[in-house]
Structure formats: structure tokens, C-alpha cells
Design an enzyme around this catalytic site. Structure first.
Site, PDB file in Angstrom:
ATOM      1  N   ARG A  70       0.876  -1.186   0.000  1.00 45.27           N
ATOM      2  CA  ARG A  70       0.000   0.000   0.000  1.00 45.27           C
ATOM      3  C   ARG A  70       0.901   1.220   0.000  1.00 45.27           C
ATOM      4  O   ARG A  70       1.840   1.306   0.791  1.00 45.27           O
ATOM      5  CB  ARG A  70      -0.896  -0.022   1.238  1.00 45.27           C
ATOM      6  CG  ARG A  70      -1.733   1.247   1.466  1.00 45.27           C
ATOM      7  CD  ARG A  70      -2.773   1.414   0.364  1.00 45.27           C
ATOM      8  NE  ARG A  70      -3.816   2.344   0.703  1.00 45.27           N
ATOM      9  CZ  ARG A  70      -3.725   3.672   0.576  1.00 45.27           C
ATOM     10  NH1 ARG A  70      -2.612   4.228   0.178  1.00 45.27           N
ATOM     11  NH2 ARG A  70      -4.751   4.428   0.880  1.00 45.27           N
ATOM     12  N   GLU A  78     -11.414   4.787  -5.308  1.00 46.00           N
ATOM     13  CA  GLU A  78     -11.653   3.340  -5.272  1.00 46.00           C
ATOM     14  C   GLU A  78     -12.142   2.817  -6.611  1.00 46.00           C
ATOM     15  O   GLU A  78     -12.954   3.447  -7.278  1.00 46.00           O
ATOM     16  CB  GLU A  78     -12.681   2.987  -4.187  1.00 46.00           C
ATOM     17  CG  GLU A  78     -12.204   3.245  -2.774  1.00 46.00           C
ATOM     18  CD  GLU A  78     -10.965   2.453  -2.386  1.00 46.00           C
ATOM     19  OE1 GLU A  78     -10.757   1.345  -2.907  1.00 46.00           O
ATOM     20  OE2 GLU A  78     -10.200   2.958  -1.561  1.00 46.00           O
ATOM     21  N   ARG A 122      -0.808  -5.313   4.597  1.00 42.06           N
ATOM     22  CA  ARG A 122      -0.056  -4.806   3.442  1.00 42.06           C
ATOM     23  C   ARG A 122       1.188  -4.067   3.930  1.00 42.06           C
ATOM     24  O   ARG A 122       1.143  -3.349   4.927  1.00 42.06           O
ATOM     25  CB  ARG A 122      -0.920  -3.837   2.630  1.00 42.06           C
ATOM     26  CG  ARG A 122      -2.219  -4.446   2.150  1.00 42.06           C
ATOM     27  CD  ARG A 122      -3.105  -3.438   1.469  1.00 42.06           C
ATOM     28  NE  ARG A 122      -3.555  -2.418   2.410  1.00 42.06           N
ATOM     29  CZ  ARG A 122      -4.498  -1.511   2.156  1.00 42.06           C
ATOM     30  NH1 ARG A 122      -5.079  -1.494   0.973  1.00 42.06           N
ATOM     31  NH2 ARG A 122      -4.850  -0.621   3.055  1.00 42.06           N
TER      32      ARG A 122
END
Length: 181
Positions: A70, A78, A122
Site C-alpha cells: 500500500r 476506489e 499490506r
């Protein structure tokens, strides 16, 4: 030493070398040497991007395993979150990330001011292209994402905020007058 003992010793050493090299390359039951070598960068410290999730998340091949990353300081609209509808400019941001990253080798940089791994497992990283370009900043500069501070200021926060101001003023990407109509 007799020849039989020497041959057995050499055989044992060769077997040990194969096991050690396989472990270093991340070889397992379902991996083979060509898969590992194809994900190795010609430049030390670089990893291969194997999948782009969206404009701020990607998968890299790290130590023979696929690892999700990330971006620090970046939030793109999104495009794949199953809990949300596709946001304005989300598809464009995802496509730009794919164009710039997919199949490329990148360098990852951590930031001591941030966690190493987020709550979703992440890696949190800055991503650099082979030419040294900061992918994080590039996405903001081009208008495919905005600067995003999660709880704690980060190393490049000032530069990323300036990049967003410039993108907004120049109406790039999601800041364009007709981007979300």
C-alpha cells in the site's frame, strides 16, 4: 581418506548447496527455478510488480512470494473495493498504475514514521520506478490520486501536499473540470 568417503562427502556438500540455494531463492514444492529467476531484477534492491490492484495498491514478488504493498501518503479513488461503488476517476487511476507498474521492477522504501504493515497486512512503502521517479508522488502530480496522511505525518508529506496543490491548480486528472461529470 579413501575415495568412497571423499565421493560421499562431495555428494553431501552438493546436496547441501542445492538445498541452501533453493531456500535462498524461495524455491518450494510448487516453484521452479525459472519462475524465481524471471522475478529477479537486473538491479539490486528492486522487485517485480506482478499485479496492480488499483491506484494505491500493488502486489510485488518479494523473496519468492507475492506481497501486497500500500502506497504511503497516497489515496486514489476506489475501483475494486467490494464494500464501495467505483469512485470518480477510480478506473483511470487504476489504469495509469497498471500502465506505469505492471511487469516493471520497482524499489520499495519504508518510512520509520509509519507502521511497517497496515491493519490489512499490506506493506506500507514508497515505490520508485527504475529511473528513480517516485511513483507515489507521480500519481498525485498527474491527478490520479490525492495526498493522504493516515494518523502520523510521513517523510515526504510536504512534497506530496505541494504536488496535490499543483495538480489541482492545473486541473489535472481528477481535478479537471469535466473529470467527474
Amino acid at each position: 581418506m579413501n575415495n568412497n568417503l571423499i565421493k560421499k562427502s562431495i555428494g553431501a556438500l552438493l546436496l547441501l548447496a542445492v538445498v541452501l540455494i533453493g531456500g535462498l531463492l524461495g524455491l518450494g514444492k510448487d516453484r521452479n527455478i525459472s519462475n524465481v529467476l524471471s522475478s529477479q531484477s537486473p538491479k539490486p534492491g528492486f522487485v517485480k510488480v506482478v499485479k496492480v490492484i488499483d491506484g494505491d495498491t500493488l502486489d510485488v514478488s518479494l523473496n519468492g512470494k507475492t506481497t501486497r504493498v500500500r502506497l504511503i501518503g497516497v489515496n486514489s479513488p476506489e475501483s475494486v473495493d467490494p464494500r464501495k461503488s467505483v469512485e470518480c476517476f477510480g478506473v483511470e487511476a487504476s489504469n495509469e498504475a497498471k500502465k506505469l507498474l505492471l511487469g516493471q521492477f520497482v524499489k520499495l522504501e519504508s518510512d520509520d514514521s509509519q507502521q511497517n504493515i497496515d491493519r490489512y497486512g499490506r506493506l506500507l512503502r514508497y515505490v520508485y520506478l527504475e529511473d528513480g521517479t517516485s511513483f507515489n508522488k507521480e500519481m498525485i502530480e498527474l491527478g490520479f490520486a490525492n495526498e493522504y496522511t493516515y494518523q502520523t505525518p510521513y517523510k515526504y508529506q510536504k512534497e506530496f501536499k505541494e504536488a496535490e496543490v499543483e495538480a489541482r491548480l492545473n486541473k489535472r486528472g481528477l481535478w479537471a473540470d469535466d473529470a467527474c461529470r
